[in-house]
Structure formats: structure tokens, C-alpha cells
Design an enzyme around this catalytic site. Sequence first.
Site, PDB file in Angstrom:
ATOM      1  N   MET A 103       0.849  -1.188   0.000  1.00  0.00           N
ATOM      2  CA  MET A 103       0.000   0.000   0.000  1.00  0.00           C
ATOM      3  C   MET A 103       0.878   1.229   0.000  1.00  0.00           C
ATOM      4  O   MET A 103       1.785   1.361   0.810  1.00  0.00           O
ATOM      5  CB  MET A 103      -0.936  -0.001   1.226  1.00  0.00           C
ATOM      6  CG  MET A 103      -1.768   1.267   1.361  1.00  0.00           C
ATOM      7  SD  MET A 103      -2.816   1.548  -0.083  1.00  0.00           S
ATOM      8  CE  MET A 103      -3.002   3.334  -0.024  1.00  0.00           C
ATOM      9  N   ASN A 106       0.780   4.337   0.928  1.00  0.00           N
ATOM     10  CA  ASN A 106       0.648   5.502   1.804  1.00  0.00           C
ATOM     11  C   ASN A 106       1.831   6.443   1.556  1.00  0.00           C
ATOM     12  O   ASN A 106       2.984   6.020   1.582  1.00  0.00           O
ATOM     13  CB  ASN A 106       0.672   5.080   3.274  1.00  0.00           C
ATOM     14  CG  ASN A 106      -0.282   3.948   3.585  1.00  0.00           C
ATOM     15  OD1 ASN A 106      -1.463   4.040   3.329  1.00  0.00           O
ATOM     16  ND2 ASN A 106       0.259   2.864   4.119  1.00  0.00           N
ATOM     17  N   HIS A 149       6.311  -0.874  -7.999  1.00  0.00           N
ATOM     18  CA  HIS A 149       4.915  -0.454  -8.119  1.00  0.00           C
ATOM     19  C   HIS A 149       4.559   0.572  -7.047  1.00  0.00           C
ATOM     20  O   HIS A 149       4.011   1.651  -7.358  1.00  0.00           O
ATOM     21  CB  HIS A 149       4.024  -1.693  -7.994  1.00  0.00           C
ATOM     22  CG  HIS A 149       2.556  -1.433  -8.134  1.00  0.00           C
ATOM     23  ND1 HIS A 149       1.855  -1.741  -9.272  1.00  0.00           N
ATOM     24  CD2 HIS A 149       1.655  -0.884  -7.276  1.00  0.00           C
ATOM     25  CE1 HIS A 149       0.593  -1.399  -9.113  1.00  0.00           C
ATOM     26  NE2 HIS A 149       0.437  -0.880  -7.902  1.00  0.00           N
ATOM     27  N   GLU A 150       4.858   0.251  -5.791  1.00  0.00           N
ATOM     28  CA  GLU A 150       4.470   1.158  -4.700  1.00  0.00           C
ATOM     29  C   GLU A 150       5.276   2.448  -4.721  1.00  0.00           C
ATOM     30  O   GLU A 150       4.762   3.526  -4.383  1.00  0.00           O
ATOM     31  CB  GLU A 150       4.623   0.456  -3.346  1.00  0.00           C
ATOM     32  CG  GLU A 150       3.847  -0.846  -3.195  1.00  0.00           C
ATOM     33  CD  GLU A 150       2.368  -0.718  -3.511  1.00  0.00           C
ATOM     34  OE1 GLU A 150       1.804   0.384  -3.371  1.00  0.00           O
ATOM     35  OE2 GLU A 150       1.760  -1.733  -3.922  1.00  0.00           O
ATOM     36  N   HIS A 193       3.947   4.766  -7.369  1.00  0.00           N
ATOM     37  CA  HIS A 193       2.723   5.410  -6.890  1.00  0.00           C
ATOM     38  C   HIS A 193       2.993   6.746  -6.191  1.00  0.00           C
ATOM     39  O   HIS A 193       2.111   7.606  -6.137  1.00  0.00           O
ATOM     40  CB  HIS A 193       2.009   4.509  -5.891  1.00  0.00           C
ATOM     41  CG  HIS A 193       0.954   3.638  -6.488  1.00  0.00           C
ATOM     42  ND1 HIS A 193       0.051   4.085  -7.427  1.00  0.00           N
ATOM     43  CD2 HIS A 193       0.645   2.326  -6.264  1.00  0.00           C
ATOM     44  CE1 HIS A 193      -0.767   3.086  -7.748  1.00  0.00           C
ATOM     45  NE2 HIS A 193      -0.426   2.012  -7.068  1.00  0.00           N
ATOM     46  N   GLU A 213      -3.298   2.587 -10.934  1.00  0.00           N
ATOM     47  CA  GLU A 213      -2.846   1.208 -10.773  1.00  0.00           C
ATOM     48  C   GLU A 213      -2.230   0.660 -12.062  1.00  0.00           C
ATOM     49  O   GLU A 213      -1.225  -0.041 -12.021  1.00  0.00           O
ATOM     50  CB  GLU A 213      -4.009   0.325 -10.315  1.00  0.00           C
ATOM     51  CG  GLU A 213      -4.552   0.658  -8.936  1.00  0.00           C
ATOM     52  CD  GLU A 213      -3.509   0.554  -7.827  1.00  0.00           C
ATOM     53  OE1 GLU A 213      -2.407   0.004  -8.057  1.00  0.00           O
ATOM     54  OE2 GLU A 213      -3.793   1.049  -6.715  1.00  0.00           O
TER      55      GLU A 213
END
Length: 496
Positions: A290, A292, A324-325, A328, A347
Site C-alpha cells: 500500500m 501511503n 509499483h508502490e 505510486h 494502478e
Amino acid sequence: SSQFNSSIIENDTTFDRIERLPDEIKPLHYEIDLQPNYQQLYIIGRSKIEILCLNRTDRIVLHKKDIDIQRMAVYGNGLKYHILNVQQDLKNELFHIQLDHHLIGGHHYQLHLWFKSQIVVNRRYGFYRSYYQNRSKQTRYLYVTQLSPTDARMVFPCFDEPSMKSTFKLSITCLPGYSALSNMPVQSYSILPNGHTLVSFATTVKMSTYLVGFVVSDFENLARYSSNVALIDYYFQVRTWTSKENIKQTQDALKLATAYISLFSNLFNITFPLPKLDLVAIPDFAVAGMENWGLITIMQDKLLCDMQYCSMRNYASTASVLAHEIAHQWFGNLVTMKWWNDLWLKEGFATFASQLGCKFMNRDLNLCRFIVSAAHENAMQFDSSIYSHPIHQPIESQINIKSQFDSISYRKAASLIRMLYHYIGPSSFVQGVQKFLRKYEYGNANNHDLWRSFTEVNDLINVGEVMDTWIYQKNYPLLTMKIKSNMVNISQSPFM
């Protein structure tokens, strides 16, 4: 404080259509203080939300779920407003506050809330309790947030939609021997009479509620500094966190993470937007990772990976999730979709960026091919099933939001972005991404905004015209060629 009459809004359940926040109020800044009772599993909270009234109104509507609001007050223009009544819309998780006077468009107000929320057990969302066993077989607890997509409203009352961006000043109390992490660096500590520590964090940049994060644990950390070769004196701290017994196993992931940060900073031509990044290994986590902002929480086995001995599949999994994270932090955090019907925008792009990152970071072409082909084949398989749906589709219920997190939004979207990358060429693609991120940084955008950025870089191609045919239809095309004498007939139909 205020005493108020409370009632429940009865919804017509015949149609499960989601009700959005009205466009009368915009949040600007939250000050949130959380005091968890870690033994009895509840949180005593207090918040002050600075709001801007956009259109004249005598109501304030925000989200809350499983939260008991005990007191509230509204101030502005030198007045304290009287609260006539409140209503709870349980289906839409909305809380309506009715005031005795109208708020004036263009003016700022302060909404004060005193509330009680829950620490969740046996479910991995909201603010929940996780655990691990140390080498002495003792159970050790940690406390983690998973607020995406719509569970910030379980921890504190808020305007819980991605376009309602604000800054956040957060503080939380933690147990003796524990440390607290959040999106920003710690600004101050103070020891309370009960021995707990009050930890206050620096104010965040403007961001969406689903990106707020906390971790309270007894974990230890390893640290490195990442840099951007294009900038002088640009260094910031990157840390991995896990139990004392496992901390050395995060060394390879830490090296990889710092390298990805430098790579994406240069690729997007925007330095990492925050002053630090923590990556925390969570023993039981609902998703692989995730994003954050500044506090990536990640499934434990993805962070504890010895690259020298693990299989190609495990190495690819760790490398992909980290890339990926971290991608983001720009695509999704810095620029966020306006609404969940464009979930694929963050995504799909983060999935593609992770493929691109693995290509730039690893000389093993077999690994790169494995990562790309595995995602592509998975997307084609899902897209040919009866469960497929268009990449971009209307969101009509809370369930629709969570069901969007599937192979279509991640892998099919990544495959289409990869197709666009090769179609317009790497140079035009990167310039388009840089233009998009600069234009909408700290704000929100949709698919039309992204296509427009690419077209402005390469005006020979109307990117929207090409890509809309792919994102508004489900399945993928099957071309059938029939040859008869000297005639060739080609037809197209959805592959199912």
C-alpha cells in the site's frame, strides 16, 4: 461543544446507487490527534478541520463509519454556529450536520470534532491490530492502517473522496517501547504521565485521505540515503522496518528501493515529493503493498527477500511490488484520479512503471520478459472471462469501488499503457508523463487529462481517439481472416 438531535436517514435499498459528497464544502487542513487504548481496542480522537465554503449552505456533510461523534463545534466569521441536528446515512456512510445559519461562499470555517473510533481485530482494514511471534515464541502486537480505498472514515471523520485533498497535521500516542510512523517525519515527542509517548508529525503535503498512514510497533530499522544525480544536495532517508530478528533480511529490498527512487525521480523529472520514505513489513496484510505517501506498508515476504538465494519468481515479485508502490508516490499520490472510475489511471500506470523500472534496473532480460509476460497473460485470461468489464466504468456503489481492484485495472491497463509507450515512442511518452505530472501535481486528473498531455507532446496522434476505444470496451479483439480465391475477408469480434 454542542448538544444535538440525531436521526438515521432511511435509504431506498432498491437501488444501491452511491451518493457523493455535495460540492458546497472543501476541506483544506486537518489537525488530528489520536489516543488509542491498545488494551481495550478503541481510539479517543480529536480533530479540527479547516474548511472552505464554496457555495452558500447551512449544512456540512462528511464521511464516518463505526465512529461515535461525542461533541462538535463550528466556528467562523467570529461566530460559533449552533448545530440544529445531525443525520447519519448508514448506506452511504455520510454524516449530515445541520446549522442554524448559512455558511458564506468564499469564507473559511473550522469544524471541531471529538470522537471515538475502533481498533479492528481479525480484519485487515481501517486501523487494525496485527501480530507476529519473536524467536522466544512471544506474541508481539503492532497497529497498522489500511485506509484505501474508503476506510479513512473508520478512523477519523473526513471528506473521504480522492478529489478532497488536504494537508494533515497528525499526532498519535504509542506504548512504552514502541515507535510510531506516519507519512511525514516526527516533529516532536513528549512523555505522558501514563508512560505513553505522544508523537507529533510534520504537516503533510496536500493529499487524499486514503493515503494517510500510521504504524505503531516495536520494529527496528535499516536506513540508507537516496540521491538524485541531477540535483545538488538532494538526499533523503529511506528506511526498512521489521522485527529485530528479521531486520538484516531487508538489506536487498532497501538497496532496490533507494535505486528505484533515484530512477523515478530522474524519469519523471520531479524529485521525491516528501523528505523521507519508510517501508514497513506487515506480517498479515490484505494486499501486496500500500502506497501511503511516505509510509509504504508491504507484505512481509516481499520485504524479506535475499536476492542471492531466492527464486526468479520471488525476486520478480519483490522487485515488482517495490517498484509499483514507489512509482505510486508520483502516479497516484502526487497526481490522483478524480474519482474511482479512473482507478486504472494510477494502478495501471504503477504496474507499467514497475515493469519499466525492472527493465532499467536489471540486466537479466529473462526476468524482465517474465514480469511483462506474466502480467499480460493474466490480463488476457481475465479479460476473456464473463467477469470482465471495461477499464473505465461508472462507479455506482461502495462495492463497485472495491471490486475495481482487479486484473483489468492493474494488468490490462498496464498492457495498454505499454502499447501506447511503443506506439508513440519512449521519448514522447516520457515527455507526456512529465508534462502530465507537472500540470496536475498535488491535484487530481482523469483519463482525458492524461491523453491530452501525450497529444500536446506529439500532435500528429490524437491519443484519446486511439485509447478510448480500448478503455471503454471490455474484452480484446479477435481478428479472423478468411481467404477465398483471390479475396481476403477480415472481420473483428470480441474474444470471449
